[in-house]
Design an enzyme around this catalytic site. Structure first.
Site, PDB file in Angstrom:
ATOM      1  N   ASP A 296       0.828  -1.204   0.000  1.00 12.22           N
ATOM      2  CA  ASP A 296       0.000   0.000   0.000  1.00 12.22           C
ATOM      3  C   ASP A 296       0.863   1.256   0.000  1.00 12.22           C
ATOM      4  O   ASP A 296       0.617   2.209  -0.751  1.00 12.22           O
ATOM      5  CB  ASP A 296      -0.893   0.020   1.241  1.00 12.22           C
ATOM      6  CG  ASP A 296      -2.112  -0.872   1.109  1.00 12.22           C
ATOM      7  OD1 ASP A 296      -2.686  -0.925   0.011  1.00 12.22           O
ATOM      8  OD2 ASP A 296      -2.490  -1.501   2.099  1.00 12.22           O
ATOM      9  N   ILE A 297       1.860   1.266   0.869  1.00  9.70           N
ATOM     10  CA  ILE A 297       2.659   2.481   1.038  1.00  9.70           C
ATOM     11  C   ILE A 297       3.468   2.793  -0.212  1.00  9.70           C
ATOM     12  O   ILE A 297       3.510   3.935  -0.680  1.00  9.70           O
ATOM     13  CB  ILE A 297       3.559   2.349   2.280  1.00  9.70           C
ATOM     14  CG1 ILE A 297       2.689   2.340   3.546  1.00  9.70           C
ATOM     15  CG2 ILE A 297       4.568   3.485   2.345  1.00  9.70           C
ATOM     16  CD1 ILE A 297       3.427   1.943   4.803  1.00  9.70           C
TER      17      ILE A 297
END
Length: 393
Positions: free
Chosen positions: A170-171
């Site tokens: 996600d990051i």
């Protein structure tokens, strides 16, 4: 940053149609750089508003961690008036970021083709698990950590595959989307044309493999889990001392010679098994045992002081409480505070850059659900009371 100095994205408006983590992380970075981020949420809110514990009062600490410097607008996109308002917000924005399931934005009339046909200068970014052409695969971080091969190289050789301790898919997808958006804005300043950006969690994690992918491409063999030791450099990893562990990064043959001096082990410097990095890597298990046998004679603090005197890269292994309390973090404002209207004073991770020596300010606390709906629709779209009511307010 001095008050009179504008932030890099002052004057850029971003419509945030994302939830959970990858998209909100992207738009938070844009907000930290000065963009006016309008976070469009359903009446139930971003999914992460419900994720917890821990909660600070009634507020999810997860949501608070990735949604500062944004204004929250609630629109129920099941209704035509709300969809009309959302399209109007998109068309007065410079950037749209969405993380719907592939195909959803189009069905809502908020897809890139429709919006960019009406506004060619729009920069539009989609973030998904596997790209817009594979809508059946669920875009969750842990699933992508598995399909990207990341879990296959994370963990100890004799243990199971492990996910990374933070949702790195996600990051990194959020970070790569931010990079592409900034590049598209630079290109637009030159050409007047926007762009469509498609970012996938799986692609983002594949891009992180770098030298591990290089090993695969060079040998045809999938790299295995190495634990806390480097796959191609030795000694480079985590080593036990008398009161815990330290990290060592001995990156060259010359550094290895100095390391042996610091260790008080000249016999390891002259041992023919360990002369070159290739030899040390081949005999890494034996070398690790020899090093740890000597390191366990002293404490973490003693060894770190001694290694620093010899110019050997080394460091402690801190937990998060220690890490955010360390001068390494506090002196660079990596823990900062902001006042939230419900949760009170809350801590935030600072922006990971310094512009002209200053951190980006937190201009807005993470918003309450729908906190700015009426104000944004009036200010940005010129809505009156009747139009607000027609949009579902």
């Amino acid at each position: 940053m001095p008050a009179e100095t504008s932030l890099p994205l002052d004057g850029i408006r971003v419509l945030d149609l994302t939830h959970a983590l990858a998209g909100p992380y992207c738009t938070m970075m844009l907000g930290d750089l000065g963009a006016d981020v309008i976070k469009l949420e359903p009446p139930t809110g971003d999914h992460s508003r419900q994720w917890g514990p821990p909660f600070i009062g009634t507020e999810s600490s997860y949501f608070l961690s990735v949604n500062r410097n944004k204004r929250s607008v609630v629109l129920d996109l099941k209704h035509a008036g709300a969809r009309s308002a959302a399209r109007a917000l998109a068309l007065v924005s410079d950037v749209v970021v969405e993380s719907f399931k592939p195909g959803t934005a189009e069905r809502l009339g908020l897809g890139p083709k429709e919006l960019r046909a009406r506004k060619p200068e729009l920069v539009y970014a989609s973030i998904s698990g596997y790209g817009q052409n594979q809508p059946t695969l669920a875009g969750y971080d842990q699933i992508a950590q598995g399909t990207s091969g990341l879990m296959s190289v994370t963990g100890t050789p004799d243990g199971p595959p492990l996910k990374v301790g933070v949702p790195v898919g996600d990051i990194t997808a959020g970070m790569f989307a931010t990079q592409a958006i900034l590049a598209a804005l630079v290109a637009r300043a030159r050409t007047g044309q926007g762009a469509y950006i498609d970012v996938a969690l799986n692609d983002a994690l594949l891009a992180l493999h770098t030298y591990q992918a290089g090993r695969l491409f060079a040998t045809g063999k999938a790299p295995a889990r190495e634990g806390n030791h480097h796959a191609t450099i030795a000694p480079y990893g985590t080593f036990e001392v008398s009161d815990g562990f330290i990290n060592l990064a001995v990156g060259s043959d010359a550094q290895y010679q100095r390391f042996c001096e610091a260790l008080g082990a000249p016999e390891l410097a002259s041992d023919p098994r360990f002369t070159t990095n290739a030899q040390r890597q081949e005999a890494r298990s034996e070398l690790t045992k020899e090093i740890e046998r000597r390191l366990q004679r002293g404490s973490r603090a003693e060894w770190l002081d001694r290694l620093e005197l010899h110019g050997i890269p080394a460091g402690p292994i801190l937990d998060l409480k220690e890490a955010f309390s360390s001068p390494l973090a506090t002196e660079r404002e990596m823990r900062t505070e902001v006042t939230h209207p419900v949760a009170g004073t809350i801590s935030q991770v600072g922006a990971p850059w310094k512009l002209d020596g200053q951190s980006s300010p937190i201009r807005l606390a993470p918003p309450g659900l729908g906190q700015h709906t009426a104000a944004v629709l009036r200010e940005v779209l010129g809505y009156d009371d009747a139009m607000l009511e027609a949009s579902g307010q």
